[in-house]
Each structure stands twice: as C-alpha cells, then as structure tokens.
Design a protein around this motif. Structure first.
Motif, PDB file in Angstrom:
ATOM      1  N   MET A   1       0.838  -1.193   0.000  1.00 37.33           N
ATOM      2  CA  MET A   1       0.000   0.000   0.000  1.00 37.33           C
ATOM      3  C   MET A   1       0.879   1.252   0.000  1.00 37.33           C
ATOM      4  O   MET A   1       1.986   1.237   0.504  1.00 37.33           O
ATOM      5  N   GLU A   2       0.300   2.321  -0.541  1.00 37.54           N
ATOM      6  CA  GLU A   2       0.988   3.597  -0.509  1.00 37.54           C
ATOM      7  C   GLU A   2       0.872   4.214   0.884  1.00 37.54           C
ATOM      8  O   GLU A   2       0.003   3.842   1.679  1.00 37.54           O
ATOM      9  N   TYR A   3       1.735   5.168   1.155  1.00 35.18           N
ATOM     10  CA  TYR A   3       1.768   5.807   2.472  1.00 35.18           C
ATOM     11  C   TYR A   3       0.402   6.384   2.851  1.00 35.18           C
ATOM     12  O   TYR A   3      -0.067   6.228   3.986  1.00 35.18           O
ATOM     13  N   ASN A   4      -0.251   7.035   1.891  1.00 25.27           N
ATOM     14  CA  ASN A   4      -1.532   7.699   2.156  1.00 25.27           C
ATOM     15  C   ASN A   4      -2.698   6.726   2.275  1.00 25.27           C
ATOM     16  O   ASN A   4      -3.819   7.151   2.580  1.00 25.27           O
ATOM     17  N   ASP A   5      -2.455   5.445   2.025  1.00 22.35           N
ATOM     18  CA  ASP A   5      -3.516   4.448   2.120  1.00 22.35           C
ATOM     19  C   ASP A   5      -3.689   3.920   3.547  1.00 22.35           C
ATOM     20  O   ASP A   5      -4.628   3.177   3.822  1.00 22.35           O
ATOM     21  N   PHE A   6      -2.786   4.298   4.440  1.00 22.91           N
ATOM     22  CA  PHE A   6      -2.886   3.872   5.834  1.00 22.91           C
ATOM     23  C   PHE A   6      -3.685   4.903   6.634  1.00 22.91           C
ATOM     24  O   PHE A   6      -3.870   6.038   6.187  1.00 22.91           O
ATOM     25  N   PRO A   7      -4.157   4.527   7.823  1.00 21.81           N
ATOM     26  CA  PRO A   7      -4.949   5.449   8.652  1.00 21.81           C
ATOM     27  C   PRO A   7      -4.219   6.758   8.940  1.00 21.81           C
ATOM     28  O   PRO A   7      -2.988   6.800   9.003  1.00 21.81           O
ATOM     29  N   GLY A   8      -4.990   7.807   9.146  1.00 20.64           N
ATOM     30  CA  GLY A   8      -4.405   9.121   9.422  1.00 20.64           C
ATOM     31  C   GLY A   8      -3.531   9.115  10.660  1.00 20.64           C
ATOM     32  O   GLY A   8      -2.506   9.806  10.710  1.00 20.64           O
ATOM     33  N   LEU A   9      -3.916   8.331  11.678  1.00 18.03           N
ATOM     34  CA  LEU A   9      -3.123   8.276  12.910  1.00 18.03           C
ATOM     35  C   LEU A   9      -1.747   7.692  12.641  1.00 18.03           C
ATOM     36  O   LEU A   9      -0.751   8.120  13.238  1.00 18.03           O
ATOM     37  N   TYR A  10      -1.669   6.702  11.740  1.00 19.13           N
ATOM     38  CA  TYR A  10      -0.358   6.148  11.375  1.00 19.13           C
ATOM     39  C   TYR A  10       0.502   7.218  10.714  1.00 19.13           C
ATOM     40  O   TYR A  10       1.672   7.406  11.065  1.00 19.13           O
ATOM     41  N   GLN A  11      -0.066   7.922   9.741  1.00 13.15           N
ATOM     42  CA  GLN A  11       0.692   8.935   9.015  1.00 13.15           C
ATOM     43  C   GLN A  11       1.183  10.045   9.950  1.00 13.15           C
ATOM     44  O   GLN A  11       2.336  10.476   9.872  1.00 13.15           O
ATOM     45  N   ALA A  12       0.304  10.495  10.859  1.00 11.64           N
ATOM     46  CA  ALA A  12       0.663  11.583  11.769  1.00 11.64           C
ATOM     47  C   ALA A  12       1.746  11.158  12.755  1.00 11.64           C
ATOM     48  O   ALA A  12       2.704  11.907  12.999  1.00 11.64           O
ATOM     49  N   SER A  13       1.614   9.957  13.320  1.00  7.56           N
ATOM     50  CA  SER A  13       2.613   9.486  14.293  1.00  7.56           C
ATOM     51  C   SER A  13       3.943   9.178  13.621  1.00  7.56           C
ATOM     52  O   SER A  13       5.007   9.416  14.193  1.00  7.56           O
ATOM     53  N   ASP A  14       3.897   8.676  12.399  1.00 10.56           N
ATOM     54  CA  ASP A  14       5.126   8.391  11.659  1.00 10.56           C
ATOM     55  C   ASP A  14       5.884   9.682  11.362  1.00 10.56           C
ATOM     56  O   ASP A  14       7.100   9.764  11.563  1.00 10.56           O
ATOM     57  N   LYS A  15       5.166  10.699  10.907  1.00  6.73           N
ATOM     58  CA  LYS A  15       5.793  11.996  10.614  1.00  6.73           C
ATOM     59  C   LYS A  15       6.345  12.638  11.883  1.00  6.73           C
ATOM     60  O   LYS A  15       7.436  13.224  11.874  1.00  6.73           O
ATOM     61  N   ALA A  16       5.598  12.535  12.985  1.00  4.76           N
ATOM     62  CA  ALA A  16       6.059  13.116  14.247  1.00  4.76           C
ATOM     63  C   ALA A  16       7.322  12.415  14.725  1.00  4.76           C
ATOM     64  O   ALA A  16       8.266  13.061  15.206  1.00  4.76           O
ATOM     65  N   SER A  17       7.360  11.091  14.584  1.00  2.00           N
ATOM     66  CA  SER A  17       8.530  10.318  15.006  1.00  2.00           C
ATOM     67  C   SER A  17       9.751  10.662  14.165  1.00  2.00           C
ATOM     68  O   SER A  17      10.840  10.887  14.703  1.00  2.00           O
ATOM     69  N   LEU A  18       9.571  10.715  12.855  1.00  2.00           N
ATOM     70  CA  LEU A  18      10.695  11.022  11.963  1.00  2.00           C
ATOM     71  C   LEU A  18      11.224  12.432  12.197  1.00  2.00           C
ATOM     72  O   LEU A  18      12.441  12.661  12.183  1.00  2.00           O
ATOM     73  N   SER A  19      10.324  13.376  12.428  1.00  2.00           N
ATOM     74  CA  SER A  19      10.737  14.755  12.681  1.00  2.00           C
ATOM     75  C   SER A  19      11.506  14.866  13.994  1.00  2.00           C
ATOM     76  O   SER A  19      12.551  15.526  14.064  1.00  2.00           O
ATOM     77  N   ALA A  20      10.999  14.196  15.047  1.00  2.00           N
ATOM     78  CA  ALA A  20      11.675  14.225  16.349  1.00  2.00           C
ATOM     79  C   ALA A  20      13.033  13.538  16.274  1.00  2.00           C
ATOM     80  O   ALA A  20      14.013  14.006  16.866  1.00  2.00           O
ATOM     81  N   GLN A  21      13.097  12.424  15.535  1.00  2.00           N
ATOM     82  CA  GLN A  21      14.358  11.706  15.368  1.00  2.00           C
ATOM     83  C   GLN A  21      15.389  12.587  14.669  1.00  2.00           C
ATOM     84  O   GLN A  21      16.549  12.668  15.103  1.00  2.00           O
ATOM     85  N   LYS A  22      14.966  13.270  13.615  1.00  8.36           N
ATOM     86  CA  LYS A  22      15.873  14.147  12.871  1.00  8.36           C
ATOM     87  C   LYS A  22      16.370  15.287  13.753  1.00  8.36           C
ATOM     88  O   LYS A  22      17.577  15.580  13.782  1.00  8.36           O
ATOM     89  N   ASN A  23      15.460  15.919  14.490  1.00  8.37           N
ATOM     90  CA  ASN A  23      15.848  17.030  15.363  1.00  8.37           C
ATOM     91  C   ASN A  23      16.803  16.566  16.461  1.00  8.37           C
ATOM     92  O   ASN A  23      17.793  17.238  16.762  1.00  8.37           O
ATOM     93  N   TYR A  24      16.501  15.417  17.053  1.00  5.52           N
ATOM     94  CA  TYR A  24      17.315  14.884  18.140  1.00  5.52           C
ATOM     95  C   TYR A  24      18.736  14.597  17.675  1.00  5.52           C
ATOM     96  O   TYR A  24      19.714  15.025  18.309  1.00  5.52           O
ATOM     97  N   LYS A  25      18.864  13.911  16.565  1.00  4.32           N
ATOM     98  CA  LYS A  25      20.191  13.551  16.061  1.00  4.32           C
ATOM     99  C   LYS A  25      20.957  14.772  15.564  1.00  4.32           C
ATOM    100  O   LYS A  25      22.179  14.868  15.751  1.00  4.32           O
ATOM    101  N   ASN A  26      20.257  15.701  14.931  1.00  2.00           N
ATOM    102  CA  ASN A  26      20.932  16.910  14.447  1.00  2.00           C
ATOM    103  C   ASN A  26      21.492  17.734  15.595  1.00  2.00           C
ATOM    104  O   ASN A  26      22.621  18.234  15.526  1.00  2.00           O
ATOM    105  N   ILE A  27      20.693  17.894  16.652  1.00  2.00           N
ATOM    106  CA  ILE A  27      21.149  18.702  17.793  1.00  2.00           C
ATOM    107  C   ILE A  27      22.359  18.053  18.461  1.00  2.00           C
ATOM    108  O   ILE A  27      23.322  18.725  18.827  1.00  2.00           O
ATOM    109  N   ILE A  28      22.310  16.721  18.616  1.00  2.00           N
ATOM    110  CA  ILE A  28      23.453  16.025  19.213  1.00  2.00           C
ATOM    111  C   ILE A  28      24.689  16.172  18.315  1.00  2.00           C
ATOM    112  O   ILE A  28      25.804  16.383  18.804  1.00  2.00           O
ATOM    113  N   ALA A  29      24.493  16.061  17.004  1.00  2.00           N
ATOM    114  CA  ALA A  29      25.613  16.211  16.072  1.00  2.00           C
ATOM    115  C   ALA A  29      26.222  17.610  16.187  1.00  2.00           C
ATOM    116  O   ALA A  29      27.451  17.761  16.254  1.00  2.00           O
TER     117      ALA A  29
END
Length: 294
Positions: free
Chosen positions: A1-29
């Motif tokens: 399935m495409e990304y947009n074919d999954f429930p909205g809660l999946y898409q929102a939590s996935d984006k929030a996780s990826l954004s937090a992961q990127k910010n966390y690693k960038n700040i530590i770097a």
C-alpha cells in the motif's frame, strides 16, 4: 500500500517520530561538533596575550553553544516523541495489515459493521494509550480517514489475491528494507570505528611528540581525544552494530516464514500466516525499542 492508504493516525505518528528523530540527532551532532571546534582552537599555544584572548573568547562561545544545545535536548524531549511515535505508527501499521488480510479479529466471515467498529475501537485505544503524543501530531493528518478506500479494496479481494498482495507489499518490502538497513548499519559501524581508532592513534602520536619536544607550542592531544570521544558517543547513539544484528535476524525470520506461504490456500491459513509475519516484525521493533531505551 501507498503511504496515504494507511490510517491518518499512522501517518501523523510516523511523521512526528521522523521529525523528532531528525531534530534529536541533528542537535546532538551540532553539540559534538561545537565541542570539537572548541578543543581545536586550543591546538596552538600562542605566546602573545591578544591571540590567546581571541582563542579563549571563541572557545567560550562554542562551549556556550554546546551547553545551550544540551539544554535543548533535555527540555524538548525529542527522544520520547521519537520512540512513542515509532511505537504508535508500527502498531497502527500492523493493525492495518491484519484488517486488510482478514487476519485474527478481522475474519472475512464477520460483517462489515463488526469489522469496521472493532478496527476503529482498536485505533482509538492506541490513540488513548499514546495520548501524550497529541501535542506533537499534525492535526490535519491525524483526522484523515481511519479506514481508507484502499484498505477496503484489498480486503474485498479473494484469498489468493490478498495472499499475493501481502507477500509482495508487506513481506518482500519489509524483508528488503531489513536487509538493506542491515548492510547500511554494518558499513557505518565499520567507518565510525575507523574514525575512533585513527583519532586515538593520532592522539597517542601527539603525546609521544610532546614527550620528545615538551617546549612545542602545538598540542593535538585534546582535539583528537575529543574527536574520539565524540565518535564513540555518536556510535552509541546510532547503535549500528545492534541494529545490524536486529535487522539481519528479522530478515532471516521473514524469509523462513515466507518459505511456507505456498501452503496458504484458505482464509484461516492466511490469517495464521499473517499473524506469524506480523509477530516477527513486531519482535524486531520491540527489540529496537528496548535497545534505544537502555
């Protein structure tokens, strides 16, 4: 399935996780880099007062930045959003695949209303379980449909078509992802280990140089010990070796499970097959989460 074919809660939590992961690693770097720069400014011992003062000012400036970044890491709690968001996203994804393949609790013989109500109730339970994430979720994405048209479309396929779709779009996709990530982490682990060894070796050579020439104004020991310590910290953060092992194990387990898919011909057999596969994927994620929380 495409990304947009999954429930909205999946898409929102996935984006929030990826954004937090990127910010966390960038700040530590950036934190590690500023400390390396601060130590690098002290490699030459100026005799005159003015150059020394300039070096001290710049060193203090970069150390102050490093201190501020450390406070940001502590107060923003990017790591918690990263972990919880990933856990919520993976739980929604597993539930979605069980729904569309008519697996356990979503059997094909249940009525449309029964299946729909149960799926929505499970998504609601997950949302309540991770309610602390709400402030990090994109509201416009989170309120997208809980059950998409594509999910119903796949669910309404016959057994063999659902089986083939699951193999191609879940098992093969996940297995390839694990294998690719395992090799990626193996390469990164080896590269960072070389950086650690090289910087420690240069630090030892620098010490030997100072022993022989104690009056020298050059001192590289602090710089390369800081580089070594920073590389070790980064390696521990990324956990390349642990992830490589976890991904390799998960890929192999999925491969063994896939070997039995030829015997799947009924809804019951498909439900058991999907359950085994999703449990294997869930174990990998649980192991990853446990390693990250150590």
């Amino acid at each position: 399935m495409e990304y947009n074919d999954f429930p909205g809660l999946y898409q929102a939590s996935d984006k929030a996780s990826l954004s937090a992961q990127k910010n966390y690693k960038n700040i530590i770097a950036y934190d590690l880099i500023t400390m390396i720069i601060a130590s690098g400014l002290a490699i030459y011992n100026f005799r005159q007062v003015d150059p020394k003062l300039i070096v001290y000012v710049f060193s203090g400036f970069f150390l102050l930045i490093s201190f501020a970044l450390t406070l940001i890491i502590r107060t923003k709690k990017f790591e918690d959003v990263w972990y919880q968001g990933r856990a919520l996203a993976e739980s929604c994804k597993t539930l979605s695949w069980r729904f569309i393949t008519c697996s356990e609790s979503f059997e094909h013989n249940l009525s449309t209303n029964q299946v729909e109500d149960y799926f929505i109730s499970r998504i609601k339970e997950l949302s309540n379980e991770f309610k602390d994430l709400n402030e990090s979720l994109n509201a416009k994405i989170a309120v997208l449909p809980i059950i998409t048209k594509k999910m119903w479309e796949i669910r309404n396929l016959n057994t063999l078509e659902r089986k083939q779709y699951y193999i191609e779009n879940r098992i093969n996709d996940q297995k390839d992802w694990y294998a690719t990530k395992a090799e990626f982490n193996k390469t990164k682990y080896n590269n960072w280990f070389l950086v650690i060894i090289a910087s420690q070796l240069i630090a030892i050579i620098s010490v030997a140089f100072l022993i022989k020439y104690p009056d020298s104004n050059w001192n590289l020991v602090g710089l390369f010990t800081t580089i070594s310590a920073s590389a070790i910290s980064w390696l521990q953060l990324k956990q390349h070796q642990e992830l490589k092992q976890a991904y390799t194990t998960a890929a192999q387990e999925l491969n063994f499970i896939q070997a039995s898919f030829g015997n799947v011909n009924t809804d019951l057999e498909l439900a058991e097959f999907v359950l085994d596969s999703e449990n294997a994927i869930s174990r990998e994620h649980t192991l990853w989460l446990a390693q990250k929380r150590k």
